[in-house]
Motif scaffolding. Structure first.
Motif, PDB file in Angstrom:
ATOM      1  N   UNK A   4      34.193  41.464  41.382  1.00 29.41           N
ATOM      2  CA  UNK A   4      35.526  41.642  41.958  1.00 29.41           C
ATOM      3  C   UNK A   4      35.636  40.954  43.318  1.00 29.41           C
ATOM      4  N   UNK A   5      34.594  41.041  44.112  1.00 25.62           N
ATOM      5  CA  UNK A   5      34.595  40.379  45.414  1.00 25.62           C
ATOM      6  C   UNK A   5      34.661  38.863  45.246  1.00 25.62           C
ATOM      7  N   UNK A   6      33.911  38.332  44.286  1.00 23.63           N
ATOM      8  CA  UNK A   6      33.926  36.889  44.027  1.00 23.63           C
ATOM      9  C   UNK A   6      35.306  36.443  43.565  1.00 23.63           C
ATOM     10  N   UNK A   7      35.941  37.215  42.688  1.00 25.74           N
ATOM     11  CA  UNK A   7      37.274  36.860  42.185  1.00 25.74           C
ATOM     12  C   UNK A   7      38.293  36.878  43.324  1.00 25.74           C
ATOM     13  N   UNK A   8      38.222  37.865  44.193  1.00 24.96           N
ATOM     14  CA  UNK A   8      39.162  37.933  45.325  1.00 24.96           C
ATOM     15  C   UNK A   8      38.956  36.750  46.263  1.00 24.96           C
ATOM     16  N   UNK A   9      37.701  36.393  46.538  1.00 22.95           N
ATOM     17  CA  UNK A   9      37.432  35.231  47.396  1.00 22.95           C
ATOM     18  C   UNK A   9      37.951  33.939  46.769  1.00 22.95           C
ATOM     19  N   UNK A  10      37.783  33.798  45.460  1.00 25.30           N
ATOM     20  CA  UNK A  10      38.300  32.613  44.779  1.00 25.30           C
ATOM     21  C   UNK A  10      39.828  32.572  44.799  1.00 25.30           C
ATOM     22  N   UNK A  11      40.472  33.731  44.685  1.00 28.02           N
ATOM     23  CA  UNK A  11      41.931  33.776  44.773  1.00 28.02           C
ATOM     24  C   UNK A  11      42.418  33.375  46.163  1.00 28.02           C
ATOM     25  N   UNK A  12      41.720  33.838  47.189  1.00 25.77           N
ATOM     26  CA  UNK A  12      42.084  33.452  48.555  1.00 25.77           C
ATOM     27  C   UNK A  12      41.905  31.952  48.751  1.00 25.77           C
ATOM     28  N   UNK A  13      40.817  31.398  48.206  1.00 29.70           N
ATOM     29  CA  UNK A  13      40.579  29.955  48.289  1.00 29.70           C
ATOM     30  C   UNK A  13      41.668  29.175  47.556  1.00 29.70           C
ATOM     31  N   UNK A  52      37.236  31.836  33.563  1.00 29.48           N
ATOM     32  CA  UNK A  52      35.923  31.825  32.925  1.00 29.48           C
ATOM     33  C   UNK A  52      35.025  32.943  33.450  1.00 29.48           C
ATOM     34  N   UNK A  53      35.087  33.208  34.748  1.00 28.69           N
ATOM     35  CA  UNK A  53      34.288  34.280  35.332  1.00 28.69           C
ATOM     36  C   UNK A  53      34.705  35.645  34.785  1.00 28.69           C
ATOM     37  N   UNK A  54      35.999  35.865  34.638  1.00 31.59           N
ATOM     38  CA  UNK A  54      36.484  37.134  34.094  1.00 31.59           C
ATOM     39  C   UNK A  54      36.056  37.290  32.642  1.00 31.59           C
TER      40      UNK A  54
END
Length: 70
Positions: A4-13, A52-54
């Motif tokens: 979840x932390x990785x997905x949020x960071x990718x969304x911010x990016x 893909x990560x999800x």
């Protein structure tokens, strides 16, 4: 939790790249059109990576979807 932390960071990016491309587009300088396509391409690649990560996290059991309401 890590997924979840990785997905949020990718969304911010992804949003960051979208605003960088918008800034270049609003400047109206034709010499920087290559940079705008670079930022838009990064945004598209980031969204594909998130999907893909999800899917990988669901397949491996790292995250679980919500149960059906019925």
């Amino acid at each position: 939790m890590l997924v979840k932390i990785i997905v949020v960071c990718l969304l911010i990016f992804m949003v960051f790249n979208l605003f960088r491309a918008m800034k270049i587009m609003l400047n109206g300088n034709p010499d920087q059109q290559q940079s705008m396509t670079k930022f838009i391409g990064r945004r598209v690649m980031t969204s594909a990576l998130i999907m893909l990560l999800i899917l990988l996290a669901l397949a491996m059991g790292w995250i679980t979807p919500n149960p059906r309401p019925y």
